[in-house]
Design a protein around this motif. Structure first.
Motif, short mmCIF file in Angstrom:
data_model
loop_
_atom_site.label_atom_id
_atom_site.label_comp_id
_atom_site.label_asym_id
_atom_site.label_seq_id
_atom_site.Cartn_x
_atom_site.Cartn_y
_atom_site.Cartn_z
N GLU A 136 12.33 44.68 13.34
CA GLU A 136 12.57 43.71 12.27
C GLU A 136 13.44 42.54 12.72
O GLU A 136 13.55 41.54 12.01
CB GLU A 136 13.24 44.42 11.09
CG GLU A 136 12.35 45.50 10.47
CD GLU A 136 13.11 46.42 9.53
OE1 GLU A 136 14.36 46.35 9.49
OE2 GLU A 136 12.45 47.21 8.83
N ALA A 137 14.07 42.68 13.88
CA ALA A 137 15.01 41.66 14.37
C ALA A 137 14.27 40.53 15.07
O ALA A 137 13.15 40.71 15.57
CB ALA A 137 16.02 42.29 15.32
N GLY A 138 14.94 39.41 15.14
CA GLY A 138 14.40 38.30 15.90
C GLY A 138 14.55 38.57 17.39
O GLY A 138 15.25 39.50 17.81
N PRO A 139 13.90 37.75 18.21
CA PRO A 139 13.94 37.96 19.66
C PRO A 139 15.35 38.00 20.24
O PRO A 139 15.57 38.70 21.24
CB PRO A 139 13.14 36.78 20.22
CG PRO A 139 12.29 36.32 19.09
CD PRO A 139 13.05 36.63 17.84
N ASP A 140 16.30 37.27 19.64
CA ASP A 140 17.66 37.26 20.18
C ASP A 140 18.40 38.57 19.93
O ASP A 140 19.20 39.00 20.77
CB ASP A 140 18.48 36.11 19.56
CG ASP A 140 17.95 34.74 19.98
OD1 ASP A 140 17.16 34.69 20.94
OD2 ASP A 140 18.31 33.74 19.32
N GLN A 141 18.15 39.20 18.79
CA GLN A 141 18.86 40.43 18.43
C GLN A 141 18.13 41.69 18.88
O GLN A 141 18.72 42.76 18.97
CB GLN A 141 19.07 40.49 16.91
CG GLN A 141 20.13 39.53 16.41
CD GLN A 141 21.48 39.85 17.03
OE1 GLN A 141 21.94 40.99 17.01
NE2 GLN A 141 22.12 38.83 17.60
N ARG A 142 16.87 41.56 19.17
CA ARG A 142 16.05 42.72 19.53
C ARG A 142 16.66 43.54 20.69
O ARG A 142 16.74 44.77 20.59
CB ARG A 142 14.64 42.25 19.87
CG ARG A 142 13.63 43.36 19.92
CD ARG A 142 12.23 42.78 19.98
NE ARG A 142 11.90 42.11 18.74
CZ ARG A 142 11.02 41.11 18.64
NH1 ARG A 142 10.39 40.67 19.71
NH2 ARG A 142 10.75 40.58 17.47
#
Length: 196
Positions: free
Chosen positions: A147-153
């Motif tokens: 569910e996270a964006g690429p930065d938080q993944r």
């Protein structure tokens, strides 16, 4: 090769003398019952030569309960998390998988907590339960990563990996309690558990 397997060098001692001393030591051990050649303690006089039926039944039930969890963790969750980190699994697919892992692992945990362990392996119960909790946490982090964006993944994927490693450590510690109980009763360790 471990230190215990590494040959020991004995300078200045004749081979024949070593062989004679070794034969004498073995003969004395056999005559006075000093223990087995492997260094493992022999069961005490009157000890059971096989595990009691309650322990044997518990180990069989434990395997039946834990096998689906092992399937989820080893053949689905770990490879899927790696594949997702490498971009080989879509976020939607990862989220669906992670939710299914949580359902399956919760079912395994419920079935595990219904088992009644014999006293000699009671210490394994909190360790197995903690291992399952860590695997559940890894599945939740996998869902959050989806569910996270690429930065938080990557943050969530690292948390999933850490939870998985912690689950493995706790599971291995729990299995050791069971294996030690089997050995204490004169049985071979179970090949389906770590340390077997």
């Amino acid at each position: 090769m471990t230190d215990s397997e590494r040959p020991v060098r004995l300078g200045g001692v004749r081979t024949g003398a070593l062989a004679a001393a070794g034969i004498l030591a073995i003969a004395l051990a056999v005559v006075i019952g000093a223990g087995s050649l492997s260094g493992a303690p022999r069961p005490a006089a009157g000890a059971r030569s096989s595990p009691d039926p309650a322990l044997r039944r518990y180990v069989q039930d434990l395997q039946a309960v834990m096998a689906p969890g092992g399937q989820v963790v080893e053949t689905d969750m770990k490879p899927s998390l790696r594949a997702f980190a490498q971009g080989q699994v879509s976020p939607a697919d990862m989220g669906a998988r992670a939710r299914s892992w949580q359902i399956a692992l919760q079912r395994v945990k419920s079935r595990f907590l219904a088992l009644l362990p014999p006293a000699e392996v009671g210490g394994a119960t909190p360790l197995f339960a903690a291992a399952l909790d860590q695997y559940l946490a890894a599945a939740r982090f996998g869902e959050q990563a989806s569910e996270a964006g690429p930065d938080q993944r990557p943050v969530y994927l690292e948390q999933a990996a850490q939870a998985g490693r912690s689950g493995d450590q706790k599971y291995n510690a729990a299995a050791k309690v069971v294996q030690d109980a089997l050995r204490a009763q004169g049985s071979s360790p179970d090949p389906n558990l770590p340390g077997g």
